[in-house]
Scaffold this motif. Structure first.
Motif, PDB file in Angstrom:
ATOM      1  N   LYS A   3       0.861  -1.190   0.000  1.00 18.64           N
ATOM      2  CA  LYS A   3       0.000   0.000   0.000  1.00 18.64           C
ATOM      3  C   LYS A   3       0.890   1.230   0.000  1.00 18.64           C
ATOM      4  O   LYS A   3       1.735   1.401   0.867  1.00 18.64           O
ATOM      5  CB  LYS A   3      -0.907  -0.013   1.232  1.00 18.64           C
ATOM      6  CG  LYS A   3      -1.646   1.283   1.486  1.00 18.64           C
ATOM      7  CD  LYS A   3      -2.668   1.556   0.438  1.00 18.64           C
ATOM      8  CE  LYS A   3      -3.490   2.788   0.816  1.00 18.64           C
ATOM      9  NZ  LYS A   3      -3.882   3.574  -0.306  1.00 18.64           N
ATOM     10  N   ILE A   4       0.714   2.095  -0.995  1.00 17.99           N
ATOM     11  CA  ILE A   4       1.427   3.364  -1.061  1.00 17.99           C
ATOM     12  C   ILE A   4       0.486   4.428  -0.497  1.00 17.99           C
ATOM     13  O   ILE A   4      -0.550   4.725  -1.084  1.00 17.99           O
ATOM     14  CB  ILE A   4       1.823   3.706  -2.515  1.00 17.99           C
ATOM     15  CG1 ILE A   4       2.693   2.617  -3.126  1.00 17.99           C
ATOM     16  CG2 ILE A   4       2.490   5.065  -2.594  1.00 17.99           C
ATOM     17  CD1 ILE A   4       4.066   2.500  -2.521  1.00 17.99           C
ATOM     18  N   TRP A   5       0.835   4.967   0.655  1.00 19.21           N
ATOM     19  CA  TRP A   5       0.021   6.001   1.284  1.00 19.21           C
ATOM     20  C   TRP A   5       0.302   7.335   0.622  1.00 19.21           C
ATOM     21  O   TRP A   5       1.443   7.709   0.408  1.00 19.21           O
ATOM     22  CB  TRP A   5       0.313   6.070   2.778  1.00 19.21           C
ATOM     23  CG  TRP A   5      -0.078   4.821   3.502  1.00 19.21           C
ATOM     24  CD1 TRP A   5       0.746   3.786   3.833  1.00 19.21           C
ATOM     25  CD2 TRP A   5      -1.381   4.450   3.932  1.00 19.21           C
ATOM     26  NE1 TRP A   5       0.032   2.798   4.455  1.00 19.21           N
ATOM     27  CE2 TRP A   5      -1.286   3.183   4.533  1.00 19.21           C
ATOM     28  CE3 TRP A   5      -2.631   5.057   3.872  1.00 19.21           C
ATOM     29  CZ2 TRP A   5      -2.374   2.519   5.070  1.00 19.21           C
ATOM     30  CZ3 TRP A   5      -3.708   4.400   4.411  1.00 19.21           C
ATOM     31  CH2 TRP A   5      -3.583   3.143   4.998  1.00 19.21           C
ATOM     32  N   THR A   6      -0.752   8.064   0.293  1.00 19.47           N
ATOM     33  CA  THR A   6      -0.633   9.340  -0.408  1.00 19.47           C
ATOM     34  C   THR A   6      -1.130  10.474   0.493  1.00 19.47           C
ATOM     35  O   THR A   6      -1.827  10.229   1.480  1.00 19.47           O
ATOM     36  CB  THR A   6      -1.471   9.329  -1.697  1.00 19.47           C
ATOM     37  OG1 THR A   6      -2.863   9.202  -1.350  1.00 19.47           O
ATOM     38  CG2 THR A   6      -1.044   8.195  -2.621  1.00 19.47           C
ATOM     39  N   PRO A   7      -0.790  11.728   0.159  1.00 20.20           N
ATOM     40  CA  PRO A   7      -1.330  12.854   0.925  1.00 20.20           C
ATOM     41  C   PRO A   7      -2.864  12.881   0.933  1.00 20.20           C
ATOM     42  O   PRO A   7      -3.465  13.334   1.908  1.00 20.20           O
ATOM     43  CB  PRO A   7      -0.758  14.081   0.208  1.00 20.20           C
ATOM     44  CG  PRO A   7       0.529  13.592  -0.382  1.00 20.20           C
ATOM     45  CD  PRO A   7       0.234  12.167  -0.793  1.00 20.20           C
ATOM     46  N   GLU A   8      -3.499  12.373  -0.129  1.00 14.19           N
ATOM     47  CA  GLU A   8      -4.962  12.308  -0.149  1.00 14.19           C
ATOM     48  C   GLU A   8      -5.486  11.351   0.921  1.00 14.19           C
ATOM     49  O   GLU A   8      -6.528  11.598   1.524  1.00 14.19           O
ATOM     50  CB  GLU A   8      -5.463  11.875  -1.539  1.00 14.19           C
ATOM     51  CG  GLU A   8      -5.274  12.907  -2.616  1.00 14.19           C
ATOM     52  CD  GLU A   8      -3.840  12.992  -3.130  1.00 14.19           C
ATOM     53  OE1 GLU A   8      -3.102  11.979  -3.080  1.00 14.19           O
ATOM     54  OE2 GLU A   8      -3.440  14.092  -3.543  1.00 14.19           O
ATOM     55  N   ILE A  13      -7.996  11.069   6.940  1.00 16.75           N
ATOM     56  CA  ILE A  13      -7.873  10.766   8.364  1.00 16.75           C
ATOM     57  C   ILE A  13      -7.783  12.089   9.120  1.00 16.75           C
ATOM     58  O   ILE A  13      -6.815  12.825   8.976  1.00 16.75           O
ATOM     59  CB  ILE A  13      -6.608   9.935   8.653  1.00 16.75           C
ATOM     60  CG1 ILE A  13      -6.636   8.644   7.852  1.00 16.75           C
ATOM     61  CG2 ILE A  13      -6.483   9.654  10.143  1.00 16.75           C
ATOM     62  CD1 ILE A  13      -5.327   7.894   7.874  1.00 16.75           C
ATOM     63  N   ASP A  14      -8.795  12.387   9.897  1.00 11.72           N
ATOM     64  CA  ASP A  14      -8.762  13.604  10.707  1.00 11.72           C
ATOM     65  C   ASP A  14      -8.152  13.235  12.053  1.00 11.72           C
ATOM     66  O   ASP A  14      -8.813  12.656  12.919  1.00 11.72           O
ATOM     67  CB  ASP A  14     -10.175  14.172  10.875  1.00 11.72           C
ATOM     68  CG  ASP A  14     -10.176  15.537  11.532  1.00 11.72           C
ATOM     69  OD1 ASP A  14      -9.085  16.052  11.867  1.00 11.72           O
ATOM     70  OD2 ASP A  14     -11.270  16.100  11.710  1.00 11.72           O
ATOM     71  N   MET A  33       4.493   7.907   6.175  1.00 12.35           N
ATOM     72  CA  MET A  33       4.562   7.098   4.960  1.00 12.35           C
ATOM     73  C   MET A  33       4.189   7.922   3.730  1.00 12.35           C
ATOM     74  O   MET A  33       4.771   7.758   2.663  1.00 12.35           O
ATOM     75  CB  MET A  33       3.638   5.879   5.063  1.00 12.35           C
ATOM     76  CG  MET A  33       4.088   4.835   6.058  1.00 12.35           C
ATOM     77  SD  MET A  33       5.571   3.962   5.557  1.00 12.35           S
ATOM     78  CE  MET A  33       4.926   2.866   4.308  1.00 12.35           C
ATOM     79  N   ALA A  34       3.227   8.823   3.876  1.00 13.33           N
ATOM     80  CA  ALA A  34       2.748   9.620   2.745  1.00 13.33           C
ATOM     81  C   ALA A  34       3.786  10.631   2.261  1.00 13.33           C
ATOM     82  O   ALA A  34       3.668  11.136   1.154  1.00 13.33           O
ATOM     83  CB  ALA A  34       1.453  10.333   3.119  1.00 13.33           C
ATOM     84  N   THR A  35       4.818  10.902   3.069  1.00  8.81           N
ATOM     85  CA  THR A  35       5.862  11.827   2.613  1.00  8.81           C
ATOM     86  C   THR A  35       6.710  11.210   1.503  1.00  8.81           C
ATOM     87  O   THR A  35       7.328  11.926   0.735  1.00  8.81           O
ATOM     88  CB  THR A  35       6.800  12.235   3.764  1.00  8.81           C
ATOM     89  OG1 THR A  35       7.519  11.087   4.217  1.00  8.81           O
ATOM     90  CG2 THR A  35       6.050  12.893   4.901  1.00  8.81           C
ATOM     91  N   GLY A  36       6.754   9.868   1.433  1.00  6.31           N
ATOM     92  CA  GLY A  36       7.537   9.193   0.406  1.00  6.31           C
ATOM     93  C   GLY A  36       8.989   8.984   0.782  1.00  6.31           C
ATOM     94  O   GLY A  36       9.743   8.394   0.028  1.00  6.31           O
ATOM     95  N   ARG A  37       9.412   9.463   1.940  1.00  5.20           N
ATOM     96  CA  ARG A  37      10.812   9.309   2.351  1.00  5.20           C
ATOM     97  C   ARG A  37      10.966   8.043   3.205  1.00  5.20           C
ATOM     98  O   ARG A  37      10.128   7.749   4.054  1.00  5.20           O
ATOM     99  CB  ARG A  37      11.248  10.523   3.163  1.00  5.20           C
ATOM    100  CG  ARG A  37      11.315  11.794   2.355  1.00  5.20           C
ATOM    101  CD  ARG A  37      11.921  12.925   3.149  1.00  5.20           C
ATOM    102  NE  ARG A  37      11.214  13.195   4.380  1.00  5.20           N
ATOM    103  CZ  ARG A  37      10.266  14.125   4.510  1.00  5.20           C
ATOM    104  NH1 ARG A  37       9.921  14.862   3.492  1.00  5.20           N
ATOM    105  NH2 ARG A  37       9.673  14.307   5.665  1.00  5.20           N
ATOM    106  N   PRO A  38      12.045   7.299   2.996  1.00  7.18           N
ATOM    107  CA  PRO A  38      12.301   6.144   3.864  1.00  7.18           C
ATOM    108  C   PRO A  38      12.594   6.601   5.292  1.00  7.18           C
ATOM    109  O   PRO A  38      13.179   7.660   5.504  1.00  7.18           O
ATOM    110  CB  PRO A  38      13.544   5.496   3.252  1.00  7.18           C
ATOM    111  CG  PRO A  38      13.614   6.011   1.862  1.00  7.18           C
ATOM    112  CD  PRO A  38      13.012   7.383   1.899  1.00  7.18           C
ATOM    113  N   PHE A  39      12.162   5.810   6.258  1.00  2.99           N
ATOM    114  CA  PHE A  39      12.460   6.095   7.663  1.00  2.99           C
ATOM    115  C   PHE A  39      12.482   4.790   8.444  1.00  2.99           C
ATOM    116  O   PHE A  39      11.948   3.782   7.999  1.00  2.99           O
ATOM    117  CB  PHE A  39      11.457   7.092   8.265  1.00  2.99           C
ATOM    118  CG  PHE A  39      10.035   6.605   8.317  1.00  2.99           C
ATOM    119  CD1 PHE A  39       9.530   6.035   9.483  1.00  2.99           C
ATOM    120  CD2 PHE A  39       9.201   6.709   7.216  1.00  2.99           C
ATOM    121  CE1 PHE A  39       8.220   5.588   9.534  1.00  2.99           C
ATOM    122  CE2 PHE A  39       7.885   6.272   7.266  1.00  2.99           C
ATOM    123  CZ  PHE A  39       7.394   5.712   8.425  1.00  2.99           C
TER     124      PHE A  39
END
Length: 122
Positions: A3-8, A13-14, A33-39
């Motif tokens: 699952k690729i989480w997106t800003p949308e 999620i409020d 996850m939605a930022t797209g950067r590994p952590f």
């Protein structure tokens, strides 16, 4: 497929309405996850960590491994160049393959390698 989480997804999620600490932690993880950067996140003490937004997959055809960061292919690094002709000599094919791997990073470097390959053919 992961699952690729997106800003949308994050907008849906409020986080202000999330009540439990566990759900709040999940919402914050989705935001990261939605930022797209590994952590990385610690799992058990200092030594074990989870790597997030990095995926490994295996090709069904060639059985080789690919590495992805969010939605970008990291390995194998291959440019948009077409596959080389099977009649190319091995030394020219090596130059062509190298040029295709750096095509997106350095178009001028790729052009220099292609010129070298043409010189070898001539």
């Amino acid at each position: 497929m992961p699952k690729i989480w997106t800003p949308e997804d994050v907008k849906k999620i409020d986080i202000r309405k999330v009540q439990s600490a566990e759900d709040r932690a999940l919402a914050e993880w989705i935001e990261r996850m939605a930022t797209g950067r590994p952590f990385i996140e610690p799992v058990d003490g200092y030594y074990q960590h989870d790597l997030n937004n990095v995926w490994l997959s295996r090709c069904y055809n060639c059985k080789e491994v690919s590495m992805w960061a969010y939605d970008r292919l990291l390995w194998p690094s291959r440019g948009e160049a077409p596959l080389p002709n099977s009649d190319l000599p091995s030394d020219v094919r090596g130059d062509y393959d190298e040029a295709s791997t750096i095509l997106n990073l350095s178009p001028r470097g790729a052009a220099a390698l292609l010129r070298l390959g043409i010189q070898k053919l001539c």
